[in-house]
Motif scaffolding. Structure first.
Motif, PDB file in Angstrom:
ATOM      1  N   THR A   1      -2.513  -6.434  -3.004  1.00  0.00           N
ATOM      2  CA  THR A   1      -2.860  -5.291  -1.906  1.00  0.00           C
ATOM      3  C   THR A   1      -3.130  -6.241  -0.559  1.00  0.00           C
ATOM      4  N   ASP A   2      -2.798  -5.496   0.481  1.00  0.00           N
ATOM      5  CA  ASP A   2      -3.369  -6.090   1.722  1.00  0.00           C
ATOM      6  C   ASP A   2      -4.762  -5.388   1.973  1.00  0.00           C
ATOM      7  N   GLN A   3      -5.272  -5.653   3.278  1.00  0.00           N
ATOM      8  CA  GLN A   3      -6.415  -5.376   3.842  1.00  0.00           C
ATOM      9  C   GLN A   3      -6.744  -3.820   3.598  1.00  0.00           C
ATOM     10  N   LEU A   4      -5.477  -3.071   3.814  1.00  0.00           N
ATOM     11  CA  LEU A   4      -5.582  -1.383   3.991  1.00  0.00           C
ATOM     12  C   LEU A   4      -5.363  -0.978   2.546  1.00  0.00           C
ATOM     13  N   GLY A   5      -5.138  -1.753   1.475  1.00  0.00           N
ATOM     14  CA  GLY A   5      -5.039  -1.444   0.121  1.00  0.00           C
ATOM     15  C   GLY A   5      -3.690  -1.025  -0.237  1.00  0.00           C
ATOM     16  N   ASP A   6      -2.687  -1.156   0.742  1.00  0.00           N
ATOM     17  CA  ASP A   6      -1.441  -0.947   0.561  1.00  0.00           C
ATOM     18  C   ASP A   6      -0.903  -2.183  -0.314  1.00  0.00           C
ATOM     19  N   PRO A   7       0.332  -1.786  -1.334  1.00  0.00           N
ATOM     20  CA  PRO A   7       0.879  -2.887  -2.301  1.00  0.00           C
ATOM     21  C   PRO A   7       1.809  -3.538  -1.432  1.00  0.00           C
ATOM     22  N   ARG A   8       1.711  -4.834  -1.845  1.00  0.00           N
ATOM     23  CA  ARG A   8       2.610  -5.864  -1.061  1.00  0.00           C
ATOM     24  C   ARG A   8       3.232  -6.594  -2.300  1.00  0.00           C
ATOM     25  N   PHE A   9       4.586  -6.885  -2.233  1.00  0.00           N
ATOM     26  CA  PHE A   9       5.360  -7.730  -3.219  1.00  0.00           C
ATOM     27  C   PHE A   9       4.754  -8.998  -3.338  1.00  0.00           C
ATOM     28  N   GLY A  10       4.935  -9.514  -4.207  1.00  0.00           N
ATOM     29  CA  GLY A  10       4.424 -11.147  -4.357  1.00  0.00           C
ATOM     30  C   GLY A  10       4.829 -11.702  -5.900  1.00  0.00           C
ATOM     31  N   THR A  11       4.403 -12.545  -6.232  1.00  0.00           N
ATOM     32  CA  THR A  11       4.675 -13.358  -7.670  1.00  0.00           C
ATOM     33  C   THR A  11       3.481 -13.805  -8.031  1.00  0.00           C
ATOM     34  N   ASP A  12       2.431 -12.642  -7.958  1.00  0.00           N
ATOM     35  CA  ASP A  12       1.066 -12.883  -8.460  1.00  0.00           C
ATOM     36  C   ASP A  12       0.996 -12.609  -9.699  1.00  0.00           C
ATOM     37  N   LEU A  13       0.233 -13.452 -10.632  1.00  0.00           N
ATOM     38  CA  LEU A  13      -0.064 -13.126 -12.020  1.00  0.00           C
ATOM     39  C   LEU A  13      -1.125 -12.343 -12.411  1.00  0.00           C
ATOM     40  N   GLY A  14      -1.955 -12.276 -11.191  1.00  0.00           N
ATOM     41  CA  GLY A  14      -3.508 -11.924 -11.425  1.00  0.00           C
ATOM     42  C   GLY A  14      -3.401 -10.315 -12.114  1.00  0.00           C
ATOM     43  N   ASN A  15      -2.473  -9.715 -11.792  1.00  0.00           N
ATOM     44  CA  ASN A  15      -2.776  -8.213 -12.331  1.00  0.00           C
ATOM     45  C   ASN A  15      -2.404  -8.205 -14.074  1.00  0.00           C
ATOM     46  N   LEU A  16      -1.540  -9.240 -14.194  1.00  0.00           N
ATOM     47  CA  LEU A  16      -1.151  -9.176 -15.658  1.00  0.00           C
ATOM     48  C   LEU A  16      -2.277  -9.975 -16.301  1.00  0.00           C
ATOM     49  N   LYS A  17      -2.897 -10.860 -15.729  1.00  0.00           N
ATOM     50  CA  LYS A  17      -4.188 -11.593 -16.324  1.00  0.00           C
ATOM     51  C   LYS A  17      -5.286 -10.624 -16.452  1.00  0.00           C
ATOM     52  N   ALA A  18      -5.323  -9.931 -15.658  1.00  0.00           N
ATOM     53  CA  ALA A  18      -6.623  -8.633 -15.589  1.00  0.00           C
ATOM     54  C   ALA A  18      -6.316  -7.949 -16.817  1.00  0.00           C
ATOM     55  N   LEU A  19      -5.287  -7.470 -17.226  1.00  0.00           N
ATOM     56  CA  LEU A  19      -5.019  -6.617 -18.495  1.00  0.00           C
ATOM     57  C   LEU A  19      -5.656  -7.335 -19.794  1.00  0.00           C
ATOM     58  N   ALA A  20      -6.022  -8.748 -19.773  1.00  0.00           N
ATOM     59  CA  ALA A  20      -6.707  -9.343 -20.600  1.00  0.00           C
ATOM     60  C   ALA A  20      -8.116  -9.181 -20.655  1.00  0.00           C
ATOM     61  N   ASP A  21      -8.709  -8.684 -19.334  1.00  0.00           N
ATOM     62  CA  ASP A  21      -9.824  -8.446 -19.110  1.00  0.00           C
ATOM     63  C   ASP A  21     -10.634  -7.450 -20.219  1.00  0.00           C
ATOM     64  N   PRO A  22     -11.896  -7.722 -21.007  1.00  0.00           N
ATOM     65  CA  PRO A  22     -12.305  -6.977 -21.738  1.00  0.00           C
ATOM     66  C   PRO A  22     -12.475  -5.392 -21.590  1.00  0.00           C
ATOM     67  N   ALA A  23     -12.619  -5.088 -20.314  1.00  0.00           N
ATOM     68  CA  ALA A  23     -12.641  -3.731 -19.751  1.00  0.00           C
ATOM     69  C   ALA A  23     -11.653  -2.852 -20.007  1.00  0.00           C
ATOM     70  N   TYR A  24     -10.242  -3.634 -19.650  1.00  0.00           N
ATOM     71  CA  TYR A  24      -9.191  -3.017 -19.704  1.00  0.00           C
ATOM     72  C   TYR A  24      -8.595  -2.980 -21.151  1.00  0.00           C
ATOM     73  N   ARG A  25      -8.728  -4.410 -21.822  1.00  0.00           N
ATOM     74  CA  ARG A  25      -8.319  -4.512 -23.275  1.00  0.00           C
ATOM     75  C   ARG A  25      -9.093  -3.401 -24.044  1.00  0.00           C
ATOM     76  N   ASP A  26     -10.151  -3.187 -23.797  1.00  0.00           N
ATOM     77  CA  ASP A  26     -10.802  -2.237 -24.783  1.00  0.00           C
ATOM     78  C   ASP A  26     -10.150  -0.807 -24.645  1.00  0.00           C
ATOM     79  N   VAL A  27      -9.985  -0.395 -23.611  1.00  0.00           N
ATOM     80  CA  VAL A  27      -9.232   0.705 -23.312  1.00  0.00           C
ATOM     81  C   VAL A  27      -7.710   0.931 -23.601  1.00  0.00           C
TER      82      VAL A  27
END
Lengths: 311, 283
Positions: free
Chosen positions: A65-91
């Motif tokens: 996301t850019d500063q305004l919170g709008d989505p930007r294309f990229g090759t970032d793996l951060g979102n997929l890694k975040a899925l393993a975060d316990p908060a999301y994994r538990d849900v």
């Protein structure tokens, strides 16, 4: 009536030239083109508005996301890694558990109902099955709202349970995991009843009689004759309930509390409140992956079943 | 007594099956629980008091409140508009797709057959997210038009699934007979095939209207701020403090969708097995 012809799936062989008039040539490429023109608009529409948009979700899940919170294309793996975060994994684990439990409970409810309606309702059969299907088309939110009122802390169900001593003043249904599952079951049980009902209707009832004649009690006959004979209907029902239950976010909102949120609620939050669309897209992809796996497993099973049946 | 031989049981007469008491009991409880929530909504829509749990006499005040609520009426108008457009769009595209799909044996037909199944197994929230991303990506402002497009996308598959089996059951000889008698392909399609499909087309149209009118998830993801479809308003109302007016709106929506579904179920019957229909459908 004499003109009535049986169903044909394939084009019949051209008739012999009976009259003197020559038959026009069989539909040529020019004639067949009409089917292409008929297929195209819908196919293009679905490709653009459905397939392309799904691919966009996949692409954005690698974005930022850019500063305004709008989505930007990229090759970032951060979102997929975040899925393993316990908060999301538990849900996600909870959603999976709720959806599976919902499917099982629906199965347990639907078997007796489909059995009674399909085999013991006589001439009321069609009326009863219509009576099951029609409320399903009533607005989902209104139905869910009525259900939540019914199961509320001083609603009729708990009052009744308290009166007969099955519940005390602290018993709650809303704001518990059970409440969310109750909502999901109420929302989607019809998807289990319909395929089971169809399977029971197709079933040869002589099998049940044979089971009884061989001294099987009602329960044994049911478990060893009826259930195997309707296994495919049950499998279809499991998938049909699991798919919408897994993606639902209304039941968790109306029937549950903050500790019962499901993956659908997370997605809704990322798109409407949190303004983190890339993460929301990654969660959507995770949801889609689970459902495709379920679908794949189901198709493999039915194919194996069919292979066995034709052996 | 010989322990290996089971005791002879009185044989029941053939055809006389025992009543499955347990299954019938579950069914009765099921029906009660299925209808009670709906009955509660209907009952409290006539409540004279604001209470949502105690009934204090009959009144139509919440219906009156609804018909004086310009926001809700605007939402109702938008929902009707969206449903109508989505119905027309998806029926035209869906019927054409069903016709083409069944007769098109090539690659296009296979691809079309595959992609029209995907929406049926995709949860609405995924479709909603995908539509929202697409519209935002194209820079489109969300309004009733975006809801219509999303609803058409979601509905085409239903129309095609309903129509496909009907098209497959048609006897192609009848169409060919029409062409032998001098009709062009289009004429045969318009004058022979489409009339034979009319009951199924009408039934699917009514069904789509009802589904779209009641749809919440897709509308929620693709609507603008004002006006919002009725289902989205109901959602916000339930989530952020319930007004009894919602019971009245809910009751009206229930009545509307039940009528439509009844109609959709009745249409094929109304056309019945009379006339020249079964000559073509070969059912």
């Amino acid at each position: 009536m004499a003109l009535r012809t049986p169903v044909r799936t394939e084009r019949p062989a051209p008739a012999k030239n009976v009259g003197g008039r020559g038959r026009r040539p069989r539909p040529s490429a020019a004639g067949a083109r009409i089917w292409t023109w008929l297929t195209l608009p819908g196919t293009v529409w679905m490709s653009v508005f459905f397939i392309a948009s799904l691919l966009l979700v996949a692409a954005i899940s690698f974005g930022t996301t850019d500063q305004l919170g709008d989505p930007r294309f990229g090759t970032d793996l951060g979102n997929l890694k975040a899925l393993a975060d316990p908060a999301y994994r538990d849900v996600m684990v909870r959603s999976l558990g709720y959806a599976l439990l919902t499917s099982v409970i629906c199965l347990l409810i639907a078997y007796p109902v489909a059995y009674a309606v399909a085999l013991h309702a006589g001439r009321f059969k069609n009326a009863l099955i219509a009576a099951i299907v029609v409320p399903f088309f009533a607005n989902y939110l209104v139905r869910m709202y009525g259900w939540s009122v019914l199961l509320s802390d001083d609603g009729p169900v708990l009052q009744l349970l308290r009166a007969v001593g099955l519940a005390d003043d602290h018993t709650k249904i809303l704001n518990t995991g059970f409440g969310v599952i109750a909502g999901l079951v109420y929302g989607f049980v019809v998807f289990m009843i319909i395929p089971l009902y169809a399977a029971m209707e197709r079933m040869d009832t002589a099998l049940i009689e044979a089971g009884r004649d061989l001294y099987g009690g009602p329960l044994r006959t049911f478990l060893f004759v009826t259930v195997p004979a309707t296994r495919q209907g049950a499998a279809a029902g499991m998938v049909l309930v699991f798919l919408p239950a897994m993606g639902d976010f209304v039941s968790a909102q109306f029937m549950g509390g903050p500790n019962q949120i499901m993956i659908g609620n997370l997605i809704q939050d990322k798109f409407f409140e949190g303004q983190d669309w890339p993460l929301g897209s990654a969660l959507t992809m995770a949801l889609m992956a689970v459902l495709l796996l379920a679908m794949f497993g189901y198709l493999r099973r039915t194919r194996k079943d069919e292979a066995e049946a034709t052996r | 007594m010989n322990p290996t031989a089971p005791p002879p049981r009185p044989r029941r007469r053939r055809g006389q099956r025992r009543r499955p008491v347990f299954a019938i009991a579950v069914t009765v409880v099921f029906f009660v629980l299925l209808y009670l929530p709906i009955a509660m909504v209907v009952l409290f829509s006539f409540n004279a008091q604001k209470s949502l749990t105690i009934f204090k006499g009959f009144s139509l005040r919440w219906y009156e409140a609804f018909f004086h609520d310009s926001v809700l009426l605007g939402s109702l108008g938008m929902s009707l508009e969206v449903s109508l457009v989505a119905m027309l769009g998806s029926v035209v595209l869906g019927v054409a797709l069903a016709l083409g799909l069944v007769r098109n044996k090539g690659r296009l037909g296979a691809y079309a057959g595959l992609i029209m199944m995907v929406p049926l197994i995709t949860p609405e929230i995924v479709t909603g997210v995908a539509s929202l991303l697409l519209f935002k990506g194209l820079g489109v402002t969300l309004n009733s038009g975006t809801v219509m497009i999303a609803e058409i996308t979601f509905s085409i598959s239903y129309v095609t699934v309903i129509l496909r089996s009907r098209v497959a059951a048609l006897n192609p000889e009848v169409e060919e007979a029409a062409m032998d008698l001098g009709a062009t392909r289009w004429q045969a399609l318009r004058l022979v095939t489409l009339p034979a499909l009319l009951p199924a087309i009408l039934a699917s149209a009514v069904l789509i209207f009802a589904l779209v009118f009641d749809d919440f998830v897709l509308a929620y993801f693709t609507t603008g701020v004002d006006p919002q479809p009725l289902a989205v308003r109901i959602y916000s109302a339930i989530r952020f403090g319930v007004e009894p007016t919602i019971n009245a709106v809910g009751t009206l929506m229930l009545a509307g969708s039940i009528t439509l579904i009844g109609l959709a179920l009745a249409i094929p019957r109304l056309f019945g097995r009379r006339g020249g229909l079964d000559l073509i459908s070969g059912e």
